[in-house]
Design an enzyme around this catalytic site. Structure first.
Site, PDB file in Angstrom:
ATOM      1  CD  GLU A  41      36.542 -12.250  51.086  1.00  0.00           C
ATOM      2  OE1 GLU A  41      35.500 -12.350  50.420  1.00  0.00           O
ATOM      3  OE2 GLU A  41      36.727 -12.854  52.156  1.00  0.00           O
ATOM      4  CE1 TYR A 124      31.149 -10.873  51.941  1.00  0.00           C
ATOM      5  CE2 TYR A 124      32.517 -10.987  49.963  1.00  0.00           C
ATOM      6  CZ  TYR A 124      32.165 -11.468  51.215  1.00  0.00           C
ATOM      7  OH  TYR A 124      32.851 -12.536  51.750  1.00  0.00           O
ATOM      8  CG  ASP A 142      28.751 -14.785  52.416  1.00  0.00           C
ATOM      9  OD1 ASP A 142      28.032 -14.933  53.437  1.00  0.00           O
ATOM     10  OD2 ASP A 142      29.570 -15.656  52.051  1.00  0.00           O
TER      11      ASP A 142
END
Length: 306
Positions: A41, A124, A142
């Protein structure tokens, strides 16, 4: 169809599509642990999958746990980051690894709140890791998800330029109630945005929900603003990137040599940085902890951090 029926249709069809067409990425493998998902990520921020894959694979082989990364030198971490861009992410990930190793027993924390407390982890990333690694029904939003939501539900070609409260509210409203289905929804709608509902050339003929898409029903109106790409040529980012490339290759280089090589024909395309830009970029790299400057010897030297 009513809103609940449309929402249920979106969940079912996009989830079924994902089961068949979702990419077999290593961080989606059931054997990949939370650490591998956190690394992915961070690497995937503003960076395409094709560039991340080889770096992620090498990274996980070299540093399979947070403690392994935390004990490495920052210089080696920066080298291993390679050309993924935004190399401060590498140092922040190492800082997060140190926190995980020390405060969490070398185990990635499993809640969004604890993840958010790690260095360099934003809203996020915390939500994504909590959802994809631990099955927490966090709202993951996202760029791909925002674009898919804007078209399917809001009837717009693109989302707003920056994430809005209305977009977050819509994302919350679209989440399935069942926690497992909510996590599947996060992954599947993100993949739909990445592979089918793309920004420039959406593949509506391959979309499993084209017939209930609000944007198509509205006649596919043009975006309500003109997207502009992020500038690169001639920017400080380009010059910083060229300097970092030299440091990754050599470890330590005289400022004079860096100046000569970054201003040589072809090094930065047509751009030739002036002394002020060069000094600004060097100072910025030092301030960000990505380089160390030594002015004590016969000539100034720049090196990767120790």
């Amino acid at each position: 169809m009513s809103a609940p029926v449309i929402t249920s249709t979106l969940h079912r069809r996009i989830g079924d599509w994902f089961d068949v067409h979702g990419r077999a990425l290593p961080w989606r493998d059931p054997e990949c642990g939370p650490w591998g998902i956190l690394v992915s990520e961070v690497m995937l921020q503003q960076t395409p999958v094709v560039r991340v894959l080889p770096v992620w694979t090498a990274w996980m082989e070299r540093w399979p746990t947070p403690r392994d990364l935390a004990s490495e030198s920052p210089a080696e971490v920066i080298r291993a980051w390679g050309r993924l861009g935004y190399p401060r992410r590498a140092l922040r990930l190492q800082a997060a690894a140190a926190r995980i190793a020390g405060a969490h027993g070398n185990e990635v924390p499993d809640t969004a709140a604890e993840l958010l407390a790690l260095p360099g982890v934003g809203t996020y990333t915390a939500a994504a890791v909590a959802s994809f690694a631990f099955g927490r029904p966090e709202v993951v939003v996202d760029t791909n998800i925002r674009r898919a939501h804007a078209r399917m539900v809001s009837g717009r070609a693109l989302p707003e330029k920056s994430l809005t409260a209305a977009e977050m509210a819509l994302a919350r409203d679209l989440m399935p109630e069942d926690p497992l289905e909510a996590c599947r929804w996060n992954a599947s709608v993100m993949e739909l945005g990445a592979l089918v509902c793309t920004a420039r050339a959406p593949r509506c003929g391959q979309c499993p929900v084209a017939e209930v898409c609000a944007w198509r029903e509205a006649g596919m109106p043009a975006p309500h603003y003109t997207p502009t790409g992020q500038a690169w040529a001639g920017t400080d980012r380009q010059v910083r990137g060229a300097i970092m490339a030299l440091l990754r290759d050599s470890g330590q280089v005289a400022l004079r040599e860096i100046t000569e090589r970054t201003t040589a024909a072809g090094a930065l395309g047509a751009h030739r940085p002036d002394p002020a830009q060069f000094e600004r970029c060097v100072a910025g790299l030092v301030a960000d902890g990505l380089a160390s400057r030594d002015d004590e010897g016969p000539e100034p030297l720049l090196s990767l951090p120790g």
